[in-house]
Scaffold this active site. Sequence first.
Site, PDB file in Angstrom:
ATOM      1  N   VAL A 154       1.053 -52.200  17.098  1.00 28.08           N
ATOM      2  CA  VAL A 154       0.091 -51.982  18.184  1.00 28.08           C
ATOM      3  C   VAL A 154       0.755 -52.353  19.506  1.00 28.08           C
ATOM      4  O   VAL A 154       0.566 -51.676  20.526  1.00 28.08           O
ATOM      5  CB  VAL A 154      -1.197 -52.810  17.937  1.00 28.08           C
ATOM      6  N   TYR A 155       1.543 -53.419  19.486  1.00 25.93           N
ATOM      7  CA  TYR A 155       2.247 -53.822  20.718  1.00 25.93           C
ATOM      8  C   TYR A 155       3.077 -52.655  21.269  1.00 25.93           C
ATOM      9  O   TYR A 155       2.961 -52.285  22.442  1.00 25.93           O
ATOM     10  CB  TYR A 155       3.158 -55.027  20.415  1.00 25.93           C
ATOM     11  N   ALA A 156       3.908 -52.067  20.411  1.00 25.19           N
ATOM     12  CA  ALA A 156       4.777 -50.968  20.860  1.00 25.19           C
ATOM     13  C   ALA A 156       3.934 -49.777  21.333  1.00 25.19           C
ATOM     14  O   ALA A 156       4.262 -49.124  22.327  1.00 25.19           O
ATOM     15  CB  ALA A 156       5.712 -50.549  19.731  1.00 25.19           C
ATOM     16  N   THR A 158       1.004 -49.886  22.715  1.00 24.92           N
ATOM     17  CA  THR A 158       0.427 -50.136  24.051  1.00 24.92           C
ATOM     18  C   THR A 158       1.490 -49.942  25.143  1.00 24.92           C
ATOM     19  O   THR A 158       1.195 -49.462  26.230  1.00 24.92           O
ATOM     20  CB  THR A 158      -0.187 -51.552  24.187  1.00 24.92           C
ATOM     21  N   LYS A 159       2.720 -50.311  24.836  1.00 24.48           N
ATOM     22  CA  LYS A 159       3.787 -50.153  25.837  1.00 24.48           C
ATOM     23  C   LYS A 159       4.115 -48.678  26.041  1.00 24.48           C
ATOM     24  O   LYS A 159       4.422 -48.236  27.143  1.00 24.48           O
ATOM     25  CB  LYS A 159       5.031 -50.938  25.406  1.00 24.48           C
TER      26      LYS A 159
END
Length: 330
Positions: A154-156, A158-159
């Site tokens: 999810v982090y990647a 969002t970026k």
Amino acid sequence: MSFPILVTGAAGFIGFHVAKALLEKGEQVLAFDNLSPYYDVKLKEDRLKILKEFPHFIFHKVDISKKSEIETLWKQYHPKKVVHLAAQAGVRYSLEDPFTYIETNVMGHLILLEQARFEEGFQHFVYASTSSVYGMNEKLPFSVEDPTDSPISVYAATKKMDELLSGVYRYLFKVPATGLRFFTVYGPWGRPDMSAFIFLRKIIKGEPIPVFNEGKMARDYTYVDDIVSGILKVLEKPSFDAAGDPVHKVYNLGNSSKESLMRFISLIEENIGKKAQIEFLPMHPADVKETCADIKESQQDFGFEPKISLDEGIKKLVTWYKDYYKDTLV
Ligand SMILES: NC(=O)c1ccc[n+]([C@@H]2O[C@H](COP(=O)([O-])OP(=O)(O)OC[C@H]3O[C@@H](n4cnc5c(N)ncnc54)[C@H](O)[C@@H]3O)[C@@H](O)[C@H]2O)c1
């Protein structure tokens, strides 16, 4: 009238170093950070203490995902340049609490872009992306031309969304924006949730260190001063096309040398003077095996040149760590 440079996430690891470098150059810095409790808040407060010694430093404890608060502050200061580093960082934690990632990394990013859109004479929106956008790509080094449409956290995701939104704001509203994909940044005042810190802390305490995928991993470790010098260089060089319209560009900022995880650990051991006890663990599902940055474009377009080797960088990190945590080291 002069306008401050807005640095978001200035109480964070990279934001602190960027704000300090700008202040040392004589710039006025406006800093936003909500001092999120994701990791030790005292470390964030101690970073801020140093920044607050500079007379041109203005700090607001504010959440970038709160639209009306950001609007009010923006109208007060009218920043023309932004270094946007505030984020819910960390690949692994995004499996536990995906919602903060969307709130801060997507909503917060959009709210700042909206301010830049309506700011007269706005000059440059520089923001942090990540090497994690390359997901499972196996071709090394990672080039900005490579596909990034299959993130694995999810982090990647969002970026990647930040990159897409910034491209849209450039296209529709001519907001000059540049995204920087950082590769595993380490150094003094670093993040306690990252491997360098976890290893340091546990080796000193004599506790086993978790090593994923039997240690068969490699990273492009990048010393924080090299990242800061890249950010400052790019901030002064928004890209324009032949017609004078802004171009949204994305660059890799890495050391461009792949180092094995086991060598990273042995350098930490050497500098501490103590062997690690290793607990080998299986591969984490949201981790990638290897990263390495192709920095050709960054070198060509704004003269990015990383200078600090891993040997030198780990030495500086361990020296700082021993000093900062001297009262708690046994
Ligand atoms: N450190 C790395 O290796 C690395 C690698 C790739 C990308 N990045 C990116 O670089 C940027 C800086 O990372 P860092 O390592 O300094 O992380 P960090 O966590 O130390 O700094 C981020 C700062 O943002 C603040 N913040 C979080 N949510 C906020 C919100 N809603 N409103 C205001 N402030 C908020 C935090 O309190 C923190 O001080 C981030 O965007 C991160 O995703 C870092």
